[in-house]
Write a protein that holds these residues in place. Structure first.
Motif, PDB file in Angstrom:
ATOM      1  N   LEU A  93       0.494  -1.188  -0.174  1.00 49.36           N
ATOM      2  CA  LEU A  93       0.107   0.139   0.143  1.00 49.36           C
ATOM      3  C   LEU A  93       0.431   0.752   0.032  1.00 49.36           C
ATOM      4  O   LEU A  93       1.684   0.843   0.727  1.00 49.36           O
ATOM      5  CB  LEU A  93       0.197  -0.109   1.043  1.00 49.36           C
ATOM      6  CG  LEU A  93      -1.638  -1.657   1.179  1.00 49.36           C
ATOM      7  CD1 LEU A  93      -2.427  -1.211   2.738  1.00 49.36           C
ATOM      8  CD2 LEU A  93      -2.751  -1.257  -0.127  1.00 49.36           C
ATOM      9  N   LEU A  94       0.524   2.165  -0.453  1.00 52.93           N
ATOM     10  CA  LEU A  94       1.162   3.567  -0.430  1.00 52.93           C
ATOM     11  C   LEU A  94       0.827   4.201   0.440  1.00 52.93           C
ATOM     12  O   LEU A  94      -0.357   4.056   1.213  1.00 52.93           O
ATOM     13  CB  LEU A  94       0.602   4.221  -1.640  1.00 52.93           C
ATOM     14  CG  LEU A  94       1.144   4.386  -3.192  1.00 52.93           C
ATOM     15  CD1 LEU A  94       0.049   3.389  -3.190  1.00 52.93           C
ATOM     16  CD2 LEU A  94       1.137   5.707  -3.518  1.00 52.93           C
ATOM     17  N   ARG A  97      -1.182   7.128   1.438  1.00 58.18           N
ATOM     18  CA  ARG A  97      -1.988   7.399   1.117  1.00 58.18           C
ATOM     19  C   ARG A  97      -2.855   6.909   2.012  1.00 58.18           C
ATOM     20  O   ARG A  97      -2.579   6.712   2.836  1.00 58.18           O
ATOM     21  CB  ARG A  97      -2.518   7.137  -0.013  1.00 58.18           C
ATOM     22  CG  ARG A  97      -2.139   7.957  -1.314  1.00 58.18           C
ATOM     23  CD  ARG A  97      -1.950   7.184  -2.332  1.00 58.18           C
ATOM     24  NE  ARG A  97      -2.674   8.371  -3.468  1.00 58.18           N
ATOM     25  CZ  ARG A  97      -2.847   8.575  -4.466  1.00 58.18           C
ATOM     26  NH1 ARG A  97      -4.421   7.890  -4.708  1.00 58.18           N
ATOM     27  NH2 ARG A  97      -2.608   8.972  -5.997  1.00 58.18           N
ATOM     28  N   PHE A 105      -6.652   4.374  -5.774  1.00 57.51           N
ATOM     29  CA  PHE A 105      -5.680   4.998  -6.899  1.00 57.51           C
ATOM     30  C   PHE A 105      -5.771   4.065  -7.722  1.00 57.51           C
ATOM     31  O   PHE A 105      -5.520   4.624  -9.445  1.00 57.51           O
ATOM     32  CB  PHE A 105      -4.475   4.389  -5.893  1.00 57.51           C
ATOM     33  CG  PHE A 105      -3.051   4.901  -6.726  1.00 57.51           C
ATOM     34  CD1 PHE A 105      -3.087   5.399  -7.274  1.00 57.51           C
ATOM     35  CD2 PHE A 105      -1.969   3.855  -7.011  1.00 57.51           C
ATOM     36  CE1 PHE A 105      -1.837   5.600  -8.546  1.00 57.51           C
ATOM     37  CE2 PHE A 105      -0.941   4.110  -7.310  1.00 57.51           C
ATOM     38  CZ  PHE A 105      -0.998   4.981  -7.963  1.00 57.51           C
ATOM     39  N   PRO A 106      -6.190   2.594  -7.868  1.00 61.44           N
ATOM     40  CA  PRO A 106      -6.428   2.596  -9.409  1.00 61.44           C
ATOM     41  C   PRO A 106      -7.797   2.722 -10.661  1.00 61.44           C
ATOM     42  O   PRO A 106      -7.315   2.550 -11.277  1.00 61.44           O
ATOM     43  CB  PRO A 106      -6.691   0.347  -9.012  1.00 61.44           C
ATOM     44  CG  PRO A 106      -6.745   0.563  -7.433  1.00 61.44           C
ATOM     45  CD  PRO A 106      -5.905   2.365  -7.245  1.00 61.44           C
ATOM     46  N   GLU A 108      -7.688   5.821  -9.932  1.00 56.80           N
ATOM     47  CA  GLU A 108      -7.908   7.349 -10.875  1.00 56.80           C
ATOM     48  C   GLU A 108      -6.186   7.362 -11.253  1.00 56.80           C
ATOM     49  O   GLU A 108      -6.883   7.583 -13.629  1.00 56.80           O
ATOM     50  CB  GLU A 108      -6.716   8.160  -9.438  1.00 56.80           C
ATOM     51  CG  GLU A 108      -6.949   8.476  -8.509  1.00 56.80           C
ATOM     52  CD  GLU A 108      -5.795   9.209  -7.261  1.00 56.80           C
ATOM     53  OE1 GLU A 108      -4.817   9.833  -7.463  1.00 56.80           O
ATOM     54  OE2 GLU A 108      -6.728   9.383  -6.699  1.00 56.80           O
ATOM     55  N   ILE A 109      -5.808   6.190 -12.348  1.00 54.93           N
ATOM     56  CA  ILE A 109      -5.534   5.083 -13.349  1.00 54.93           C
ATOM     57  C   ILE A 109      -5.983   5.048 -14.436  1.00 54.93           C
ATOM     58  O   ILE A 109      -6.121   5.274 -15.352  1.00 54.93           O
ATOM     59  CB  ILE A 109      -4.641   4.244 -12.660  1.00 54.93           C
ATOM     60  CG1 ILE A 109      -3.858   4.096 -11.812  1.00 54.93           C
ATOM     61  CG2 ILE A 109      -3.546   3.243 -13.966  1.00 54.93           C
ATOM     62  CD1 ILE A 109      -2.887   3.186 -10.941  1.00 54.93           C
ATOM     63  N   ARG A 153      -8.100  -2.781  -3.136  1.00 59.42           N
ATOM     64  CA  ARG A 153      -7.779  -1.648  -3.981  1.00 59.42           C
ATOM     65  C   ARG A 153      -7.811  -2.345  -5.370  1.00 59.42           C
ATOM     66  O   ARG A 153      -7.565  -2.247  -6.402  1.00 59.42           O
ATOM     67  CB  ARG A 153      -6.399  -1.640  -3.723  1.00 59.42           C
ATOM     68  CG  ARG A 153      -5.355  -0.193  -4.791  1.00 59.42           C
ATOM     69  CD  ARG A 153      -3.869  -0.517  -4.023  1.00 59.42           C
ATOM     70  NE  ARG A 153      -3.140  -1.761  -3.706  1.00 59.42           N
ATOM     71  CZ  ARG A 153      -2.128  -1.607  -3.419  1.00 59.42           C
ATOM     72  NH1 ARG A 153      -1.646  -0.588  -3.236  1.00 59.42           N
ATOM     73  NH2 ARG A 153      -1.266  -2.459  -3.329  1.00 59.42           N
TER      74      ARG A 153
END
Ligand SMILES: Nc1ncnc2c1ncn2[C@@H]1O[C@H](COP(=O)(O)OP(=O)(O)OP(=O)(O)O)[C@@H](O)[C@H]1O
Ligand SMILES: [Mg+2]
Lengths: 345, 218
Positions: A93-94, A97, A105-106, A108-109, A153
């Motif tokens: 994990l980041l 964040r 996140f994915p 956003e990608i 995620r």
């Protein structure tokens, strides 16, 4: 759903060649949980990383959902990867964040608009059971919770396939079970195909439908989990089965001798459960329907996705014709095999 | 004590030192992060792995780090004259300050990127992230505390550089201490300049540590 042909990966380092995955051919059906088990260094991680080309194959091809992954150009591969979720042993994990931003996140990608992202993240948080922890940072979570974030995620873009590399190996047994239950839920409710890598047979036993045993880059044995459990052929497989059943023939015969010596009355019977699913209350049915006494002496039964598997040694005492009827009932009405160990005269 | 000091001039000098430090720091941060990224991405197993590119960037960085700062200023005179139009004053010191400290910060930035968990970068790849996304949404945010503390160290070195640049006419507290203090034998001026520089250093260190700790959620 996933078809792998002649997949091979050779690592070259300091003039030495190492074939981590060796001419591997495999088909995985839609909606199944497919386990790959092997000891450390067998090439499991390399294998699963070849599927989404985190590692470039040396040769062979991979087709996922009619799309030939191994033929894709870099930008096509990026799009294809959005349909292949992946979870990791160390969660990855980041830390910068929060839980919700990690899950976003994915999205956003994939270019999902903000408003839609917020809704989807909420949905996923509920799905993996992390409500109330949205604003936490990974460092404030337990291992199990981190893996839930990892799973959320991986599911964010509604993938068709989920790749799990040792997803529970960093977790304690209780948390492992909770995470495995979550994976089964996801498999059943979302119809996701799951490929799961592990070195622990109980993980395979608990959730997989089929299993492949890997050794030195090759698959040495594969089949339905129950079949592999009941009739392991290769030495490695037998060792893995023993991990769960803890039984080794020598041990058993000694224990059996002890039973025979100490329980001289009635009939000693060994029941073999081979994935019984229809008749789960066998013992209580026997007790209700037949005027016999049942004494449970020894046993080990474990649950697989195809039902219970294992053995149970019981002692029947009472009228011998009633005992006979009870045995016939088991043989006729259930798939449980009956083995008479000792018949008192 | 302090009878020799014209406070107006001291404030101007302090302002010049701050001006040089802050503008040069911004330039250094941008150029240094770029260099650090290039070093990181072209290294072995990097996204743009290339032995040649890595060797080229690494040698540029090493050469500029090896040149003593005072010589670098002299060496850059023609260049400074060309882009700024003069070689005197605080603005003229900026090119040398940036070129002198960016390679140093570039190395610190590279180390910061290396410390980002490889697994996280890999996870981003597995989600189909582009290189740009990986740079802006993974590498930079995940290494931010290290980038900030590296910048703090660099800022303090930069203040040292501004003082040196002062001696050859850039202005600022170094200039003031040398011409008004040392050359006119007014030791109290030198002392006051020293105190002011120390105060600036401590403030920068304090702000740097505070920010770095605040954004570090590990
Ligand atoms: N990047 C690499 N370069 C060279 N050799 C590698 C590389 N990655 C893996 N290997 C080698 O390939 C073999 C298989 O490694 P892999 O990580 O796939 O095993 P594994 O089955 O996942 O083991 P574990 O259970 O320990 O994770 C090992 O001998 C390993 O040393
Ligand atoms: Mg592994």
């Amino acid at each position: 759903m996933i078809s792998i042909k002649g997949l091979r990966k050779v690592f070259t380092s300091e003039n030495k060649e190492l074939t981590a995955v060796d001419d591997l051919t495999l088909d995985i059906k839609e909606g199944e949980i497919f386990g790959v088990i092997g000891y450390s260094g067998a090439g499991k991680s390399t294998f699963i990383r070849l599927l989404n080309r985190l590692e470039e194959p040396s040769s062979g091809n991979v087709v996922i959902d009619k799309q030939e992954i191994t033929a894709l150009k870099a930008n096509e591969l990026r799009t294809a990867r959005q349909d292949i979720g992946m979870i990791f042993q160390h969660f990855n994990l980041l830390w910068s964040r929060t839980v919700e931003d990690n899950i976003a996140f994915p999205l956003e990608i994939a270019g999902v608009p903000k408003a839609e992202r917020v809704n989807r993240v909420q949905e996923l948080i509920r799905l993996v059971g992390l409500s109330g922890r949205e604003k936490a940072y990974p460092s404030q979570l337990s291992g199990g919770q981190k893996q839930r974030v990892g799973i959320a995620r991986a599911l964010a873009n509604n993938p068709k396939v989920l790749l799990c590399d040792e997803a529970t190996s960093a977790l304690d047994p209780e948390t492992t079970n909770a995470i495995l239950d979550l994976l089964v839920d996801i498999n059943q409710n979302l119809g996701l195909t799951i490929i799961l890598i592990t070195h622990e047979m109980h993980v395979i036993r608990k959730i997989c439908h089929r299993v492949a045993v890997m050794e030195q880059g090759k698959i040495v044995e594969q089949g339905d989990v129950l079949e592999v459990f009941t009739h392991p052929k290769e030495k490695v497989t037998k060792k893995f089965v023993a991990q769960v059943m803890g039984s080794d023939e020598h041990d058993q015969s000694e224990e059996l001798y002890y039973l025979i010596e100490n329980f001289k009355k009635g009939k000693l019977i060994r029941l073999h459960f081979l994935g019984e699913t229809t008749n789960q209350t066998l013992i209580s049915q026997l007790a209700k329907n037949f005027p016999v006494d049942i004494n449970i002496l020894q046993g080990k039964i474990t649950q697989t996705q195809a039902g219970g598997y294992g053995t149970l040694v019981i002692q029947f005492s009472g009228d011998s014709s009633e005992i006979e009827k009870a045995i016939q009932f088991i043989q006729k009405e259930t798939s449980v095999e009956v083995e008479v160990i000792k018949d008192a005269k | 004590m302090l009878s020799n000091i014209k406070f107006d001039d001291i404030w101007t000098a302090t302002y010049e030192t701050l001006y040089m430090t802050i503008i040069a720091l911004i330039g250094t941060a941008i150029l240094g992060v770029l260099l650090g990224l290039l070093l990181y991405l072209t290294s072995k197993d990097g996204i743009w792995e290339s032995k040649t590119a890595n060797a080229v960037v690494a040698s540029i960085v090493n050469v500029f780090r090896a040149i003593p700062f005072i010589i670098l200023i002299l060496l850059l005179f023609p260049f400074t004259d060309f882009i700024i139009g003069t070689v005197r004053g605080p603005t003229a010191a900026l090119p040398a300050l940036i070129i002198g400290s960016a390679p140093f910060y570039g190395r610190l930035a590279e180390i910061a990127f290396r410390e980002v968990d490889k697994g996280v970068v890999e996870a981003a790849h597995s989600m189909g992230a582009k290189t740009r996304t990986i740079i802006f949404k993974v590498l930079l945010p995940e290494s931010m505390p290290a980038l900030i503390s590296g910048l703090t160290v660099t800022a303090i070195a930069l203040i040292g550089f501004t003082a040196m640049a002062g001696v050859i006419g850039a202005g600022g507290l170094g200039d003031f201490a040398y011409f008004y203090g040392f050359q006119r034998r007014q030791f109290d001026v030198v002392l006051l300049c020293t105190i002011l520089i120390l105060v600036i250093v401590f403030i920068i260190q304090f702000i740097g540590d505070l920010t770095s700790n605040k954004i570090d959620k590990r």
